[in-house]
Write a protein that holds these residues in place. Structure first.
Motif, short mmCIF file in Angstrom:
data_model
loop_
_atom_site.label_atom_id
_atom_site.label_comp_id
_atom_site.label_asym_id
_atom_site.label_seq_id
_atom_site.Cartn_x
_atom_site.Cartn_y
_atom_site.Cartn_z
N ALA A 37 64.68 41.28 35.69
CA ALA A 37 64.58 41.80 36.91
C ALA A 37 63.49 42.45 37.07
O ALA A 37 63.71 43.56 36.84
N LEU A 38 62.65 42.01 37.75
CA LEU A 38 61.27 42.88 38.87
C LEU A 38 60.93 42.33 39.98
O LEU A 38 61.89 41.82 41.18
N LYS A 39 60.93 44.41 40.53
CA LYS A 39 60.92 45.02 41.49
C LYS A 39 59.72 45.13 41.51
O LYS A 39 59.23 46.01 41.17
N VAL A 40 58.90 44.24 43.41
CA VAL A 40 57.72 44.55 43.60
C VAL A 40 57.17 44.37 44.40
O VAL A 40 57.80 44.02 45.71
N ARG A 41 56.98 46.07 45.53
CA ARG A 41 56.32 45.87 46.74
C ARG A 41 54.93 45.76 47.18
O ARG A 41 54.40 45.40 46.24
N ARG A 42 55.27 45.08 48.21
CA ARG A 42 54.08 44.86 48.83
C ARG A 42 53.31 45.84 50.07
O ARG A 42 54.36 46.91 50.42
N GLU A 53 51.76 37.63 49.92
CA GLU A 53 51.21 37.50 50.57
C GLU A 53 52.10 37.30 51.99
O GLU A 53 51.89 37.44 52.70
N GLN A 54 52.88 36.27 51.99
CA GLN A 54 54.16 35.98 53.16
C GLN A 54 54.93 36.94 53.22
O GLN A 54 55.17 36.75 54.57
N PHE A 88 52.93 33.75 37.92
CA PHE A 88 52.39 34.89 38.69
C PHE A 88 52.16 34.25 40.17
O PHE A 88 51.58 35.32 40.77
N VAL A 89 51.22 33.50 39.11
CA VAL A 89 50.65 32.90 41.34
C VAL A 89 51.68 32.57 41.92
O VAL A 89 51.42 33.19 43.30
N ARG A 90 52.71 32.29 42.05
CA ARG A 90 53.46 32.23 42.65
C ARG A 90 54.37 33.32 43.50
O ARG A 90 54.75 33.62 44.47
N THR A 91 54.93 33.88 42.36
CA THR A 91 54.74 36.03 42.90
C THR A 91 53.62 36.08 44.01
O THR A 91 53.88 36.77 45.21
N LYS A 92 52.51 35.78 43.21
CA LYS A 92 51.52 36.76 44.99
C LYS A 92 51.60 36.01 45.81
O LYS A 92 51.55 36.56 46.78
#
Length: 89
Positions: free
Chosen positions: A79-84, A36-37, A28-32
């Protein structure tokens, strides 16, 4: 202000992150951190193991204000697709 491109609103991820074999909560930390980048509005595809990772990471991201667009059950991983979001600080 920077202009947005068509790719920021498509379903094609701008980046991929393979976190198979990474334990909670590090995945989770690496994903977040990766989100953020990225440019606001960008889509990230994250590969997660079954079990605790796919159960915990999507819920944690939603609580942080990210939008889950898709969870695909692949062979042996998800495979999770997440949008910032454009408005997330």
């Amino acid at each position: 202000m920077s202009s947005t491109t068509a790719s920021t609103t498509s379903g094609i991820p701008e980046a991929k992150l393979d976190l198979r074999g990474t334990p909670c909560p590090i995945n989770f930390v690496r994903t977040k951190l990766r989100l953020e980048q990225m440019t606001p509005g960008s889509l990230l595809e994250v590969w997660l193991d079954p079990g605790e990772p796919i159960e915990q990471v999507p819920d944690s991201l939603v609580m942080e204000g990210y939008k889950i667009e898709e969870i695909a059950d692949c062979t042996g991983f998800f495979a999770l697709k997440v949008r910032r979001p454009a408005d997330l600080a």
